[in-house]
Design an enzyme around this catalytic site. Sequence first.
Site, PDB file in Angstrom:
ATOM      1  N   ASP A 614       0.861  -1.193   0.000  1.00  0.00           N
ATOM      2  CA  ASP A 614       0.000   0.000   0.000  1.00  0.00           C
ATOM      3  C   ASP A 614       0.897   1.243   0.000  1.00  0.00           C
ATOM      4  O   ASP A 614       1.949   1.264   0.646  1.00  0.00           O
ATOM      5  CB  ASP A 614      -0.895   0.008   1.241  1.00  0.00           C
ATOM      6  CG  ASP A 614      -1.934   1.123   1.166  1.00  0.00           C
ATOM      7  OD1 ASP A 614      -2.916   0.952   0.418  1.00  0.00           O
ATOM      8  OD2 ASP A 614      -1.732   2.145   1.850  1.00  0.00           O
ATOM      9  N   LEU A 615       0.490   2.279  -0.785  1.00  0.00           N
ATOM     10  CA  LEU A 615       1.256   3.528  -0.818  1.00  0.00           C
ATOM     11  C   LEU A 615       0.977   4.351   0.454  1.00  0.00           C
ATOM     12  O   LEU A 615      -0.172   4.445   0.888  1.00  0.00           O
ATOM     13  CB  LEU A 615       0.873   4.355  -2.045  1.00  0.00           C
ATOM     14  CG  LEU A 615       1.340   3.829  -3.400  1.00  0.00           C
ATOM     15  CD1 LEU A 615       0.843   4.737  -4.510  1.00  0.00           C
ATOM     16  CD2 LEU A 615       2.846   3.735  -3.456  1.00  0.00           C
ATOM     17  N   ASP A 657      -4.751   2.408  -4.240  1.00  0.00           N
ATOM     18  CA  ASP A 657      -3.294   2.369  -4.207  1.00  0.00           C
ATOM     19  C   ASP A 657      -2.789   1.075  -3.593  1.00  0.00           C
ATOM     20  O   ASP A 657      -1.655   1.007  -3.107  1.00  0.00           O
ATOM     21  CB  ASP A 657      -2.754   3.572  -3.425  1.00  0.00           C
ATOM     22  CG  ASP A 657      -3.248   3.584  -1.971  1.00  0.00           C
ATOM     23  OD1 ASP A 657      -4.292   2.944  -1.721  1.00  0.00           O
ATOM     24  OD2 ASP A 657      -2.591   4.209  -1.120  1.00  0.00           O
TER      25      ASP A 657
END
Length: 758
Positions: A614-615, A657
């Site tokens: 995950d960003l 994301d």
Amino acid sequence: MRFSATSRLILLAVLLSLGIGGLFARSIWTLREEAWHHAERTSVNLVRTLDQNIARTMESVDLSMQRVVEGVTDPYVMALPVEMRQRALFDNSLRVQGIGSLLVLDRAGNVVIDSEFLEPRKANFADRDYVKVFDSGAHTGLYVGAPVRARLTGRYSLPLSRAYYGPDGQLAGVVVGTLRLAHFQSLFEALNLGPGGSLNLFRSDGIVIARFPFSEDVRGRSLAGTANIRAFQSARSGVFTGRSAIDNVERLYAFRHVGDYPLMVNVAQSVDDILAGWYRSAWILGGFALLLMAACVGLAGLFARELRRRQQISARLEQAERDLRTILNNLPSMIGYWDRDLCNRFANHAYLDWFGQAPGQIRGRHIRELLGDELYEKNRPYLEQALQGHEQLFERTIVDPAGVERYAIASYVPDFDGDEVRGIFVQVTDITERKRMEEALFEEKERMRLTLRSIGDAVVCTDAQGLVTYLNPVAQRLTGWQGFDAAGRNVDEVVHLLVPDDQAPQPSPLRLALQQKKPVEPTRGVVLHRTSGQRFDVEESASPITDRHGQITGAVAVLRDVTDAVAMAEHMAHLAQYDALTDLPNRVLLQDRARQALAHARRDGNSVAVMYIDLDGFKQVNDTRGHDVGDELLVQLAQRLTGAVRASDTVCRQGGDEFVVLLPGIDAAEQACQVACKIMAACSAPYQLSSHVLSVDLSGGIALFPEHGQDFEALSRHADAAMYAAKHAGRRQFRLYAGADAESVRVALEGDRASACS
């Protein structure tokens, strides 16, 4: 009943010719009988001479053998010295023409005395029939054996034998004498019976001893049971006609039994040789007789024909004229004859239908009066050309008496008298119906042509042999062939259908329709443009074309261009399994690959890793920079993730994301940790996004099969839990799932160069 002079003349000529024929036939038959009787007398005389000659020879040999039998049974003779005994025993035998050796055999078949040597030659003849017959007691007196090859000299000979007995009356041995078969052959060859003649010497049971003409395979052959042998055996002598069992030639046979010996001799002359001279005479006399008979009948017939000729010609002319008028009057065409002045000499009944005038009203009138001034002026150039000797053929429109316009085809044929034209034969045929049908057919073809040009599918037409006859514009666009180039070519050359996913050729539906004589359902394939090589996905269907009798006259194929539809279907199939923004596999494809990876891991005993990524701070990028920048960031991130893993690994965009990485076929957790470090390193560099440069951090979680779950759903949950643990622990790191009750293990931080799995 009264006969005309012509009939009486013909009857007299026939009787005269029959009389001539009868006289010549009698003469010819008399000549045949004389030739046949002469041949019978000659054959009887020859066979009698042969009988006497052979009987004398047999008698001489038999007397010599009897003298030997007397000598070998006389103790005084047998006591003489060898040379004197030889002269006493064999003196007479030396004077017999054709005789071979005389041998004295003991009962065991061994040679004890030899006429040619003082010291007898060593040989045993116990296997010969002339020894066995006496040994068995089945015969007494002279025995004539079957012809054999002499064991001592190698020559073919006829063995003659007599038994001699001891003082006790028991068989003591056999005296054997031989007559060389060459003696009989030389005797036969001295007689000339013509090319088809034959002389034969038989034993009474039908075995051939000697024959002329000589044949090696006939000597010693048994003809017992054949028709000729039965005839020979039925009487002491005779004459008959039969067909040879050896060469199948028909001959006149004269035969006699040779004295009291078991021999038969015959003289046979070929029937063709006997009658050869008679045939020549018969042909000459018969031909002369037939010539005389034919001359008599022919002269009478010529005279009678000349008498009837005038009546017959007159009757035929009248009948021919009636037949011709009947035929011409019943023809649907106008038939007429116009002389060189264009005046009518003949017209059939069809003129009444066309011009409303009967043939009698037209005869003698000028053609202008019939046609009228306007129509005459139109036809005058053709009439003038016909009068100059040139045939004319043209079409014309005529209005009949009912006012109906009718189409006609006219033919003007000059009638020549030498080099001069004396008239014109005119034939005018009504082609109104044909014209209407041609116009209707043209209109129908034009409608079909316009229809085929306007439809959106390609249409290819062929004849019954599969040769192209028509391509519509769409077919020309698909194939690259122009209609005039494709005409007459094989349909497989013009429309070369390939398998969609291969370059292999595919059976032509049009060919199948021609072979099976029924429509063929649509077939998917690929057509290559002739010049550009462009590929077109098509669906081709085909149907045969039949005439009204059900015969195949051709076929038509329809090719629907489905290139766009196929591309759309492929695109939709791709979208169903890939993310539209990053072109990474979506969760559907990820789950399918995960099932395969887990199945291989169970089979091979290795591990599978699932990573959730995950960003950090992606929402802030979207809010401050805009969604376009955020989308561009996700695309570049997807490219870096894909570059950091193996080709066999799968990078999936989960949504937003969030990304998932599937690592199949790993041996230990350290490999997954190393991949996490590579991902952290690859994604830590700043991102150049249009006019912005951004740095983004990652947080990730890792779960392993089989330690952390037995299926993909469990591994996903545990990797997701490890990822959230990494976020809560400060982000910018990967965590390895350690169990529900244990804290996840940190495996990589931003900037780490190696894994920290423990």
